[in-house]
Design a protein around this motif. Structure first.
Motif, PDB file in Angstrom:
ATOM      1  N   LEU A  13       3.045   0.197   2.634  1.00  0.00           N
ATOM      2  CA  LEU A  13       2.335  -0.677   1.690  1.00  0.00           C
ATOM      3  C   LEU A  13       1.264  -1.466   2.435  1.00  0.00           C
ATOM      4  CD1 LEU A  13       5.381  -2.118  -0.270  1.00  0.00           C
ATOM      5  CD2 LEU A  13       3.889  -0.249  -0.952  1.00  0.00           C
ATOM      6  N   ASN A  14       0.117  -1.633   1.785  1.00  0.00           N
ATOM      7  CA  ASN A  14      -0.971  -2.393   2.395  1.00  0.00           C
ATOM      8  C   ASN A  14      -1.157  -3.725   1.690  1.00  0.00           C
ATOM      9  OD1 ASN A  14      -1.652  -0.452   4.359  1.00  0.00           O
ATOM     10  ND2 ASN A  14      -2.757   0.733   2.840  1.00  0.00           N
ATOM     11  N   CYS A  15      -1.794  -4.649   2.398  1.00  0.00           N
ATOM     12  CA  CYS A  15      -2.092  -5.986   1.911  1.00  0.00           C
ATOM     13  C   CYS A  15      -2.681  -5.893   0.508  1.00  0.00           C
ATOM     14  CB  CYS A  15      -3.080  -6.643   2.882  1.00  0.00           C
ATOM     15  SG  CYS A  15      -3.529  -8.310   2.441  1.00  0.00           S
ATOM     16  N   PRO A  16      -2.226  -6.694  -0.443  1.00  0.00           N
ATOM     17  CA  PRO A  16      -1.287  -7.811  -0.306  1.00  0.00           C
ATOM     18  C   PRO A  16       0.150  -7.456  -0.695  1.00  0.00           C
ATOM     19  CG  PRO A  16      -2.322  -7.962  -2.436  1.00  0.00           C
ATOM     20  CD  PRO A  16      -2.872  -6.702  -1.756  1.00  0.00           C
ATOM     21  N   LEU A  17       0.457  -6.185  -0.892  1.00  0.00           N
ATOM     22  CA  LEU A  17       1.776  -5.810  -1.423  1.00  0.00           C
ATOM     23  C   LEU A  17       2.961  -6.266  -0.572  1.00  0.00           C
ATOM     24  CD1 LEU A  17       1.054  -2.312  -2.989  1.00  0.00           C
ATOM     25  CD2 LEU A  17       1.605  -4.422  -4.172  1.00  0.00           C
ATOM     26  N   PRO A  18       2.921  -6.152   0.772  1.00  0.00           N
ATOM     27  CA  PRO A  18       4.102  -6.623   1.513  1.00  0.00           C
ATOM     28  C   PRO A  18       4.441  -8.093   1.246  1.00  0.00           C
ATOM     29  CG  PRO A  18       2.758  -5.233   2.919  1.00  0.00           C
ATOM     30  CD  PRO A  18       1.972  -5.470   1.653  1.00  0.00           C
ATOM     31  N   VAL A  19       3.421  -8.940   1.192  1.00  0.00           N
ATOM     32  CA  VAL A  19       3.664 -10.366   0.937  1.00  0.00           C
ATOM     33  C   VAL A  19       4.140 -10.585  -0.498  1.00  0.00           C
ATOM     34  CG1 VAL A  19       2.518 -12.605   0.652  1.00  0.00           C
ATOM     35  CG2 VAL A  19       2.160 -11.270   2.736  1.00  0.00           C
ATOM     36  N   LEU A  20       3.531  -9.919  -1.454  1.00  0.00           N
ATOM     37  CA  LEU A  20       3.930 -10.100  -2.855  1.00  0.00           C
ATOM     38  C   LEU A  20       5.374  -9.665  -3.079  1.00  0.00           C
ATOM     39  CD1 LEU A  20       0.703  -8.893  -4.692  1.00  0.00           C
ATOM     40  CD2 LEU A  20       1.444 -11.243  -4.285  1.00  0.00           C
ATOM     41  N   LYS A  21       5.754  -8.530  -2.508  1.00  0.00           N
ATOM     42  CA  LYS A  21       7.121  -8.038  -2.662  1.00  0.00           C
ATOM     43  C   LYS A  21       8.113  -8.922  -1.908  1.00  0.00           C
ATOM     44  CE  LYS A  21       6.297  -3.219  -3.814  1.00  0.00           C
ATOM     45  NZ  LYS A  21       7.250  -3.092  -4.914  1.00  0.00           N
ATOM     46  N   ALA A  22       7.721  -9.396  -0.718  1.00  0.00           N
ATOM     47  CA  ALA A  22       8.593 -10.286   0.053  1.00  0.00           C
ATOM     48  C   ALA A  22       8.819 -11.589  -0.711  1.00  0.00           C
ATOM     49  CB  ALA A  22       7.980 -10.571   1.419  1.00  0.00           C
ATOM     50  N   ARG A  23       7.762 -12.127  -1.317  1.00  0.00           N
ATOM     51  CA  ARG A  23       7.883 -13.371  -2.088  1.00  0.00           C
ATOM     52  C   ARG A  23       8.900 -13.205  -3.211  1.00  0.00           C
ATOM     53  NH1 ARG A  23       2.546 -14.730  -3.634  1.00  0.00           N
ATOM     54  NH2 ARG A  23       2.495 -16.178  -1.913  1.00  0.00           N
ATOM     55  N   PRO A  42      -1.206  -3.268   9.442  1.00  0.00           N
ATOM     56  CA  PRO A  42      -1.617  -4.039  10.614  1.00  0.00           C
ATOM     57  C   PRO A  42      -1.887  -5.515  10.296  1.00  0.00           C
ATOM     58  CG  PRO A  42      -3.000  -2.077  10.362  1.00  0.00           C
ATOM     59  CD  PRO A  42      -2.091  -2.146   9.174  1.00  0.00           C
ATOM     60  N   LEU A  43      -2.290  -5.818   9.065  1.00  0.00           N
ATOM     61  CA  LEU A  43      -2.589  -7.200   8.688  1.00  0.00           C
ATOM     62  C   LEU A  43      -1.326  -8.036   8.475  1.00  0.00           C
ATOM     63  CD1 LEU A  43      -5.586  -6.693   6.248  1.00  0.00           C
ATOM     64  CD2 LEU A  43      -5.645  -7.525   8.599  1.00  0.00           C
ATOM     65  N   ALA A  44      -0.172  -7.396   8.422  1.00  0.00           N
ATOM     66  CA  ALA A  44       1.076  -8.130   8.201  1.00  0.00           C
ATOM     67  C   ALA A  44       1.342  -9.141   9.315  1.00  0.00           C
ATOM     68  CB  ALA A  44       2.255  -7.168   8.074  1.00  0.00           C
ATOM     69  N   VAL A  45       0.867  -8.865  10.535  1.00  0.00           N
ATOM     70  CA  VAL A  45       1.098  -9.812  11.633  1.00  0.00           C
ATOM     71  C   VAL A  45       0.369 -11.133  11.393  1.00  0.00           C
ATOM     72  CG1 VAL A  45       1.586  -8.069  13.386  1.00  0.00           C
ATOM     73  CG2 VAL A  45      -0.761  -8.849  13.066  1.00  0.00           C
ATOM     74  N   ILE A  46      -0.618 -11.117  10.511  1.00  0.00           N
ATOM     75  CA  ILE A  46      -1.323 -12.340  10.103  1.00  0.00           C
ATOM     76  C   ILE A  46      -0.743 -12.848   8.777  1.00  0.00           C
ATOM     77  CG2 ILE A  46      -3.558 -13.300   9.381  1.00  0.00           C
ATOM     78  CD1 ILE A  46      -4.823 -11.039  11.159  1.00  0.00           C
ATOM     79  N   ASP A  47      -0.559 -11.922   7.843  1.00  0.00           N
ATOM     80  CA  ASP A  47      -0.168 -12.286   6.477  1.00  0.00           C
ATOM     81  C   ASP A  47       1.247 -12.851   6.365  1.00  0.00           C
ATOM     82  OD1 ASP A  47      -2.624 -11.345   5.699  1.00  0.00           O
ATOM     83  OD2 ASP A  47      -1.880  -9.422   4.947  1.00  0.00           O
ATOM     84  N   ILE A  48       2.211 -12.227   7.032  1.00  0.00           N
ATOM     85  CA  ILE A  48       3.611 -12.674   6.888  1.00  0.00           C
ATOM     86  C   ILE A  48       3.802 -14.079   7.476  1.00  0.00           C
ATOM     87  CG2 ILE A  48       6.024 -12.199   7.488  1.00  0.00           C
ATOM     88  CD1 ILE A  48       4.968 -10.252   5.352  1.00  0.00           C
ATOM     89  N   PRO A  49       3.328 -14.359   8.711  1.00  0.00           N
ATOM     90  CA  PRO A  49       3.469 -15.743   9.211  1.00  0.00           C
ATOM     91  C   PRO A  49       2.750 -16.768   8.331  1.00  0.00           C
ATOM     92  CG  PRO A  49       2.998 -14.253  11.020  1.00  0.00           C
ATOM     93  CD  PRO A  49       2.836 -13.455   9.751  1.00  0.00           C
ATOM     94  N   ALA A  50       1.571 -16.417   7.812  1.00  0.00           N
ATOM     95  CA  ALA A  50       0.840 -17.343   6.936  1.00  0.00           C
ATOM     96  C   ALA A  50       1.604 -17.568   5.633  1.00  0.00           C
ATOM     97  CB  ALA A  50      -0.559 -16.801   6.643  1.00  0.00           C
ATOM     98  N   PHE A  51       2.170 -16.501   5.081  1.00  0.00           N
ATOM     99  CA  PHE A  51       2.976 -16.610   3.867  1.00  0.00           C
ATOM    100  C   PHE A  51       4.174 -17.532   4.095  1.00  0.00           C
ATOM    101  CE2 PHE A  51       6.994 -14.701   2.240  1.00  0.00           C
ATOM    102  CZ  PHE A  51       6.941 -15.211   0.960  1.00  0.00           C
ATOM    103  N   CYS A  52       4.854 -17.353   5.237  1.00  0.00           N
ATOM    104  CA  CYS A  52       6.018 -18.201   5.536  1.00  0.00           C
ATOM    105  C   CYS A  52       5.611 -19.668   5.642  1.00  0.00           C
ATOM    106  CB  CYS A  52       6.679 -17.751   6.834  1.00  0.00           C
ATOM    107  SG  CYS A  52       7.523 -16.169   6.691  1.00  0.00           S
ATOM    108  N   ALA A  53       4.523 -19.939   6.344  1.00  0.00           N
ATOM    109  CA  ALA A  53       4.044 -21.316   6.512  1.00  0.00           C
ATOM    110  C   ALA A  53       3.670 -21.929   5.168  1.00  0.00           C
ATOM    111  CB  ALA A  53       2.856 -21.345   7.468  1.00  0.00           C
ATOM    112  N   ASP A  54       2.999 -21.161   4.323  1.00  0.00           N
ATOM    113  CA  ASP A  54       2.553 -21.664   3.013  1.00  0.00           C
ATOM    114  C   ASP A  54       3.699 -21.859   2.036  1.00  0.00           C
ATOM    115  OD1 ASP A  54      -0.013 -21.557   4.002  1.00  0.00           O
ATOM    116  OD2 ASP A  54      -0.584 -19.753   2.885  1.00  0.00           O
ATOM    117  N   SER A  55       4.751 -21.049   2.180  1.00  0.00           N
ATOM    118  CA  SER A  55       5.834 -21.042   1.197  1.00  0.00           C
ATOM    119  C   SER A  55       7.064 -21.826   1.629  1.00  0.00           C
ATOM    120  CB  SER A  55       6.253 -19.597   0.907  1.00  0.00           C
ATOM    121  OG  SER A  55       5.143 -18.845   0.478  1.00  0.00           O
ATOM    122  N   GLY A  56       7.056 -22.362   2.843  1.00  0.00           N
ATOM    123  CA  GLY A  56       8.192 -23.146   3.314  1.00  0.00           C
ATOM    124  C   GLY A  56       9.337 -22.309   3.846  1.00  0.00           C
TER     125      GLY A  56
END
Length: 77
Positions: A13-23, A42-56
């Motif tokens: 899955l490519n951005c933004p699907l990994p973050v949306l599904k993880a949420r 490859p963008l998950a190394v940026i997206d997942i940490p940012a998602f965690c920080a934004d979502s608590g």
């Protein structure tokens, strides 16, 4: 003995699907629950940490794996 965290396969899955599904998956878990996210985007190394920080949520561990990355996420309150 605590149960090992579940593994959520987000490979292919490519951005933004990994973050949306993880949420969505984390929203159904109890606070403090842990979940491994496995990605090939490859963008998950940026997206997942940012998602965690934004979502608590807490990013417990990050590890490279063949073709991608694994992220151990602990659900926030």
């Amino acid at each position: 003995m605590t149960k090992a965290p579940a593994v959520y396969d987000l490979k292919g899955l490519n951005c933004p699907l990994p973050v949306l599904k993880a949420r969505k998956r984390l929203a159904g878990m109890k606070p403090g629950g842990q979940l491994w996210l496995e990605t090939t985007d490859p963008l998950a190394v940026i997206d997942i940490p940012a998602f965690c920080a934004d979502s608590g949520h807490r990013l417990v561990e990050t590890a490279a794996m063949t073709g991608g990355h694994r992220f151990l996420v602990e659900r926030g309150a």
